[in-house]
Scaffold this motif. Structure first.
Motif, mmCIF file in Angstrom:
data_model
loop_
_atom_site.group_PDB
_atom_site.id
_atom_site.type_symbol
_atom_site.label_atom_id
_atom_site.label_comp_id
_atom_site.label_asym_id
_atom_site.label_seq_id
_atom_site.Cartn_x
_atom_site.Cartn_y
_atom_site.Cartn_z
ATOM 1 N N THR A 1 2.624 5.778 0.904
ATOM 2 C CA THR A 1 2.828 5.274 2.257
ATOM 3 C C THR A 1 1.879 4.105 2.519
ATOM 4 N N LEU A 2 2.088 3.471 3.658
ATOM 5 C CA LEU A 2 1.211 2.348 3.996
ATOM 6 C C LEU A 2 -0.233 2.809 4.177
ATOM 7 N N ASP A 3 -0.396 4.018 4.695
ATOM 8 C CA ASP A 3 -1.758 4.516 4.853
ATOM 9 C C ASP A 3 -2.451 4.611 3.495
ATOM 10 N N LEU A 4 -1.715 5.083 2.504
ATOM 11 C CA LEU A 4 -2.288 5.158 1.162
ATOM 12 C C LEU A 4 -2.555 3.761 0.615
ATOM 13 N N TYR A 5 -1.654 2.840 0.939
ATOM 14 C CA TYR A 5 -1.818 1.462 0.501
ATOM 15 C C TYR A 5 -3.131 0.893 1.052
ATOM 16 N N ILE A 6 -3.351 1.155 2.330
ATOM 17 C CA ILE A 6 -4.567 0.634 2.961
ATOM 18 C C ILE A 6 -5.809 1.286 2.353
ATOM 19 N N ILE A 7 -5.718 2.568 2.107
ATOM 20 C CA ILE A 7 -6.871 3.255 1.515
ATOM 21 C C ILE A 7 -7.176 2.668 0.142
ATOM 22 N N LYS A 8 -6.108 2.416 -0.615
ATOM 23 C CA LYS A 8 -6.308 1.952 -1.980
ATOM 24 C C LYS A 8 -6.825 0.516 -2.037
ATOM 25 N N TYR A 9 -6.117 -0.381 -1.348
ATOM 26 C CA TYR A 9 -6.513 -1.792 -1.456
ATOM 27 C C TYR A 9 -7.559 -2.181 -0.420
ATOM 28 N N GLY A 10 -7.697 -1.366 0.596
ATOM 29 C CA GLY A 10 -8.686 -1.694 1.613
ATOM 30 C C GLY A 10 -10.009 -1.022 1.328
ATOM 31 N N PHE A 11 -10.032 0.302 1.493
ATOM 32 C CA PHE A 11 -11.309 0.991 1.401
ATOM 33 C C PHE A 11 -11.820 1.131 -0.024
ATOM 34 N N GLN A 12 -10.939 1.613 -0.924
ATOM 35 C CA GLN A 12 -11.461 1.855 -2.262
ATOM 36 C C GLN A 12 -11.907 0.573 -2.931
ATOM 37 N N MET A 13 -11.291 -0.530 -2.525
ATOM 38 C CA MET A 13 -11.697 -1.786 -3.130
ATOM 39 C C MET A 13 -12.620 -2.556 -2.193
#
Lengths: 575, 302, 320
Positions: C271-283
């Motif tokens: 989902t977009l939330d996962l997308y944000i977590i992956k490319y936003g927070f984790q990176m």
């Protein structure tokens, strides 16, 4: 991904301290040396080398551990109390609980740091770019002779690649005396002991074909184990633990655990699209058709995976030992089903020599660092200097003599059953051991000047005494005394090793490129294994094409540039 | 006439029968996982890893609960949690209801403007760092107030309460006004008591939310043990059990005696779930009175 | 006077009088002002002021440099999003999963509320209601591990379907992407239906019992009472909740998807939330996370206003 990188080194850690608590039993006939506390209490108040009385006015050091997994010690913890009494220092701990990035993000944005930070390969660049850490070069040289002597041999490896200064006191990999780990905690193909016993204790398999034919034969004879359907081979691709599925090809190619990519001819290379990888996954595809592999492997959660291993019905797997040793294997051993536990096999493809076991590596960029918010860095570095003396190291690594371990009349350190169990008890450790400080802090690894291992986990005696009879007999069949001996002894680590220590720099093009590449693997590998055999080749082509669509150049550039830096700085003649 | 009555009665019996059976099925489906969690929480940790525990522990053990209560940090944190839940719920309910009342008055000239401003807060998030910098500059870091101040109003609850107020008979407000009552008086004396069912509901929402919070402790108060909340202490314990590096006690400890007194993520997670949920489950029936049994609006009308 | 001048004059009088009447009304409503304006100021400080941080969507934000010294990059963060095929896939998944969830959680919780309301035995009613709310307190980790074991090859679902002869061999439910949305929606409904019912029960509790009494006198059947009294009684609540939920169309959540996804179903699970977590927070890319967040907020608010407008057009209770 991030986690994976962090976790690869954990086994080293886990190995050294805890294995040890397996010790037991036989020391009951050893006379217990009732050394009083006073006799072994370290020379306090002075740092040995300088001989000057050290500052022991009470002070508090705030510490943030940017790594999940610790619990605060009890207020009257025996070792911390001793540190407070002898050295005047108390610790105010803050352990990471939630998301690391969020916590570090607000810490940096707000500029509020504790005195001391535990950083790792992942968080280090963030703190560095924020200017949060202070260089320790002069501080250590002028105030901490023990600590400086400890790090001097690895100074060039441990220093920061960007500006060549020393910031982080690496917590692992600085060896002393003889280093001897009795158990291999890293990657291997594992095979159930019963399979080998049933086949008449043949030499452990060396090739995929030998490995799977042993498993097939045993499975044909034993379609169920204790009522459970036998699972010939199990693997896992959940989250960061997907290395179980993704890393075998590099080992089959005769490479050590470099992580997600490996080094060929001095250059970072992906092994995901190689012919060797194709051979491996094709083999898995065939074994799947034969019903050897668990058809649910791709959807297993870690808990389910461990539950399956704990049942004793799994004959083979590829994993790192620390990933299943502390739960599944322990369960089986506790139930006296030692024949259902596994030994490591170093499989390779034809033409390659096995290279599974490695030499301990300096855990670069991982350890305590002093922040710019620290009011008295000198005091902090002097504390660690004192703790680096053998007396204090013994207290941190073994505990208090008589209470946490036993000193034999020959001076050998051993554990009684009770001591071994105490050390297994979290509550006991929180009240009696300074585990956090030992685990994250600078430490000696190997043997002390009196010949004792630096911690129970590195003591062959403690290890062997802790074995069940089945294991002792099993080892005798192969004429071995430790599990590590089942693998080829590790050659000296090449400078490029380990590749996984190189930071991709979170959020960089290199990081993004790798993440996309990894996603393709996550998506295709289960499909390849489950594919109809006649569709395997076309699907493999599709997989490799998808991999090649991703531009890995930024990733390779980053890793290769760091490799070049290592060549320049890590070589023995480099200054 | 008699015939139809009978048919209605038969229909009723059939309906009640089916409804009862459906509800029993529902109970099974809803209750089982919770009972399963309770059973695992009382089972030996290492043994639970094998799976196959259903409604009763296989090897009874209190070790997970001992781990939860070990060291005593949870007790102090429990009082902090209770304090924040009670204070924040009371404040939130009062302020939100007051705002809801004002915004339910159709003649209020700022109604639309304020409503839009309030409602939109549900649909955006400024991001962690901006909030952090704001709270820091307001001195809310390392302070109990960070549990209370930022959560004094909830837009969702405002809408829910406002909607409810609008269903109340307008005549009561009118007659009070004719009697010369001001808005505050009408709000406190008439609206507030009439809103009991919805206030019980909203109080439950706020209290459960407050009770389950650990993130604010993590971001703003993690360095101050005295301000730690129970959920944060439980999270700490869970994290320390689930991280691979944390449990040397679990590693390689194959002793001849077979020490099994070990906690595992699966057992700790279950014990934590039970410990965290029990207070809310105990409080629930008291609030439930207001919305399940119903409120005799008619009787208050007089 | 020219026509223009007359218009101007007329304009002045109306505006001025309106202005004047605004202030007089406000003065008259001062008690309502006291009850709401301080809260308004609070909301502006605690919710709107921090949105100044949104500037980071247009920067390459580094926490160490802060908002003032981070480099400006214009719209490049948004361009990164629009150029990424995964973003569109996750966008689709988010919308589909949250729409399914919307439809099913609304319908099931209303039906459950109505059925609960029909239980005559007070003790039984309370017991069912309390139990149905228990799953809300189970974390997704626990719920998902139950989902996985129920759906495993020898799990309850396969056993049941095999027993009934509906399937011939066990289905690997989590191995096929097209089952994922259904599985997720069911898990969501199971976990939250009891909790979601509470608000309707409160609405039902507010219905004047006299209405039911009158209906009984008129010989209304059980279903007629439901149809003509209970349902209209909770309609307002339903419409308002629906409008609010439509505004969360982009929020499909991330925890259950994260826990249930695997290589085989990943194209339907992210989902977009996962997308944000992956490319936003984790990176550590706070800027990209913020850009995606702004985008989601914009769509959410647009959906909200549309839903509100439609409600107004069809003459229903509306949110704003």
């Amino acid at each position: 991904m991030i986690l994976k990188k962090r976790f690869v080194w954990l086994f080293i850690a886990v190995l050294s301290f805890s294995l040890a608590f397996s010790g037991c039993g036989s020391s009951s006939d050893t006379p217990v040396n009732n050394t009083t506390d006073a006799a072994v209490t370290p020379a306090s108040g002075t740092t040995e080398a300088s001989g000057q009385p050290a500052d022991i006015t009470p002070t508090e050091i705030s510490v943030f551990i940017s790594d999940p997994g610790q619990q605060a010690p009890t207020p009257d913890n025996a070792v911390y109390k001793m540190i407070q009494e002898k050295l005047g220092v108390t610790f105010q701990w803050d352990f990471l609980v939630g998301d690391k990035d969020q916590k570090i993000g607000v810490m940096i944005a707000g500029g509020d740091y504790p005195d001391l930070l535990f950083v790792d390969t992942y968080s280090n660049p963030k703190f560095m770019s924020a200017g949060a850490l202070i260089p320790l070069d002069d501080l250590m040289k002028n105030n901490a002779p023990n600590l400086y002597a400890h790090y001097k041999p690895v100074w060039n490896i441990a220093k920061n690649p960007e500006d060549g200064k020393f910031y982080i006191m690496a917590n692992y990999g600085v060896l002393k005396g003889t280093y001897q780990a009795p158990r291999w905690e890293g990657s291997a193909f594992w095979i159930q002991k019963a399979v080998l016993a049933d086949a008449g204790y043949p030499a452990p398999p060396k090739t995929l074909d030998e490995y799977f034919s042993l498993i097939e034969n045993y499975m044909a004879k034993n379609p169920t184990i204790e009522g459970q359907p036998t699972i010939g081979f199990e693997t896992l691709c959940e989250g960061w633990r997907d290395f179980c599925l993704k890393h075998p090809p590099e080992h089959l190619m005769g490479r050590p655990n470099d992580g997600d990519t490996t080094v060929v001819n001095g250059k970072c290379t992906s092994f995901w699209d190689t012919n060797e990888a194709k051979v491996y996954y094709k083999k898995l595809n065939e074994e799947m058709q034969k019903g050897i592999i668990d058809p649910e492997f791709f959807s297993l959660t870690y808990d389910q995976y461990i539950a399956k291993l704990s049942s004793g019905a799994v004959l083979g797997l590829f994993d790192q030992h620390w990933d299943f040793g502390n739960n599944a294997e322990l369960n089986l051993a506790n139930a006296n089903k030692d024949e259902r536990t596994w030994i490591p096999c170093e499989l390779t493809l034809p033409g390659y020599k096995p290279y599974y076991q490695d030499q301990p590596v300096v855990n670069v960029n991982t350890g305590f660092a002093i922040t710019k918010s620290c009011k008295d860095p000198e005091r902090v570095i002097k504390l660690f200097d004192t703790l680096m003396t053998e007396e204090w190291q013994k207290i941190l690594g073994w505990g208090l003599p008589g209470k946490d371990y036993t000193v034999g009349s020959d001076g050998k350190f051993t554990l009684t059953t009770e001591q071994s169990n105490q050390n297994n008890d979290t509550a006991y450790r929180l009240a009696n051991r300074a585990y956090t400080l030992w685990y994250y802090g600078p430490k000696m690894e190997g043997t002390y000047s009196d010949g004792n291992a630096t911690s129970p986990g590195l003591s062959p005696e403690v290890f062997y005494n802790g074995l069940h009879q089945y294991d002792k007999d099993f080892m005798a069949k192969y004429n071995r005394k430790t599990w590590a001996e089942f693998l080829t002894p590790a050659p000296p680590n090449p400078i490029s090793y380990p590749l996984w220590q190189i930071d991709k720099v979170a959020g960089s093009l290199a990081d993004v490129a790798w993440s996309k590449y990894n996603d393709v693997g996550t998506k295709y590998l289960p499909r390849l294994i489950l594919a109809e055999p006649d569709k395997f080749d076309s699907m493999w082509t599709e997989y490799v094409d998808s991999l090649h669509k991703i531009d890995l150049k930024p990733y390779y550039d980053r890793i290769d540039s760091q490799l070049q830096w290592r060549e320049k700085n890590w070589a023995p003649n480099a200054e | 006439m008699k015939n139809t009555l009978n048919r209605t009665q038969i229909n009723d019996v059939i309906f009640n029968g089916f409804n009862g059976i459906f509800m029993l099925l529902l109970i099974v489906v809803m209750l089982y996982p919770f009972l399963n969690t309770v059973a695992i929480s009382f089972n030996d940790g290492l043994d639970s890893v094998k799976g196959g525990i259903y409604l009763w522990p296989r090897i009874f053990s209190l070790q997970s609960y001992k781990a939860v209560f070990f060291g005593g940090a949870v007790y102090h944190a429990f009082f902090i949690s209770v304090a924040r839940t009670v204070i924040a719920t009371v404040l939130n309910i009062f302020i939100t209801t007051m705002l809801s009342y004002a915004l339910s008055r159709r003649e209020y000239i700022l109604r639309k403007f304020i409503t839009v401003i309030v409602v939109l807060t549900m649909y955006f998030n400024a991001g962690l760092i901006p909030y952090y910098l704001l709270y820091k500059s307001l001195g809310l870091r390392n302070s109990f107030l960070v549990y209370i101040i930022p959560t004094m109003i909830s837009a969702f609850n405002m809408v829910v309460i406002r909607t409810y107020i609008r269903t109340l008979p307008e005549s009561m407000v009118e007659s009070a006004r004719i009697d010369g009552a001001g808005e505050f008086r009408i709000f406190l004396r008439i609206i507030f008591p009439l809103c009991k069912p919805i206030l019980a509901t909203v109080a439950l929402f706020v209290a459960v939310w407050q009770w389950n919070q650990w993130f604010d402790t993590f971001i703003y108060n993690s360095g101050v043990q005295n301000l730690s909340t129970m959920q944060y202490e439980l999270m700490k314990l869970l994290t320390s059990t689930t991280s691979a590096n944390s449990n040397p006690s679990l590693v390689g400890g194959v002793g001849a005696t077979g020490a099994t007194n070990l906690v595992t993520p699966i057992s700790i997670r279950s014990a934590i779930t039970v410990v965290a949920a029990v207070p809310m489950i105990i409080v629930y029936p008291f609030l439930q009175n207001y919305f399940v049994v119903g409120l005799a609006v008619g009787s208050i009308k007089e | 006077m020219t026509m223009d001048a007359i218009d101007l004059e007329r304009y002045r009088t109306t505006v001025l009088s309106r202005k004047k009447s605004f202030w007089t009304t406000l003065l008259k409503q001062k008690q309502l002002v006291f009850m709401s304006v301080p809260v308004l100021l609070y909301i502006i400080l605690f919710f709107y002021v921090p949105t100044l941080g949104w500037v980071m969507a247009f920067q390459n934000f580094q926490p160490a440099k802060g908002f003032l010294h981070s480099a400006w990059v214009g719209l490049s963060n948004f361009r990164v999003l629009f150029a990424d095929a995964d973003f569109y896939r996750d966008f689709r998944n988010s919308i589909c999963m949250s729409s399914l969830n919307l439809v099913f959680s609304f319908s099931t919780s209303i039906v459950l509320a109505l059925l609960l309301n029909e239980i005559k035995n007070r003790f039984f009613k309370r017991a069912v209601q309390t139990i149905s709310y228990l799953p809300h307190f189970l974390s997704w980790v626990i719920v998902c591990s139950l989902v996985v074991s129920t759906l495993s090859l020898d799990g309850a679902v396969n056993q049941l379907l095999l027993g009934l002869g509906i399937i011939q061999k066990p289905v690997v439910w989590l191995g096929q992407g097209n089952y994922f949305w259904g599985i997720l929606t069911s898990a969501n409904v199971w976990k939250e239906v009891g909790w979601n019912t509470i608000i309707y029960l409160a609405a039902i509790a507010a219905i004047d019992p006299a209405l039911y009494e009158a209906a009984v006198m008129d010989g209304a059947s059980r279903f007629q009472k439901m149809r003509y009294i209970t349902l209209p009684g909770i309609k307002t609540t339903f419409v308002i909740l629906l409008i609010m939920s439509i505004g969360w169309i982009m929020q499909a959540g991330f925890e259950p998807q994260y826990l249930l996804r695997n290589g085989m179903n990943i194209d339907f699970a992210e989902t977009l939330d996962l997308y944000i977590i992956k490319y936003g927070f984790q990176m550590s890319n706070f800027s990209l996370a913020t850009a995606a967040g702004i985008l989601m907020s914009t769509i959410n608010i647009a959906m909200l206003l549309t839903a509100n407008y439609i409600a107004k057009k069809v003459g229903e209770e509306r949110l704003i």
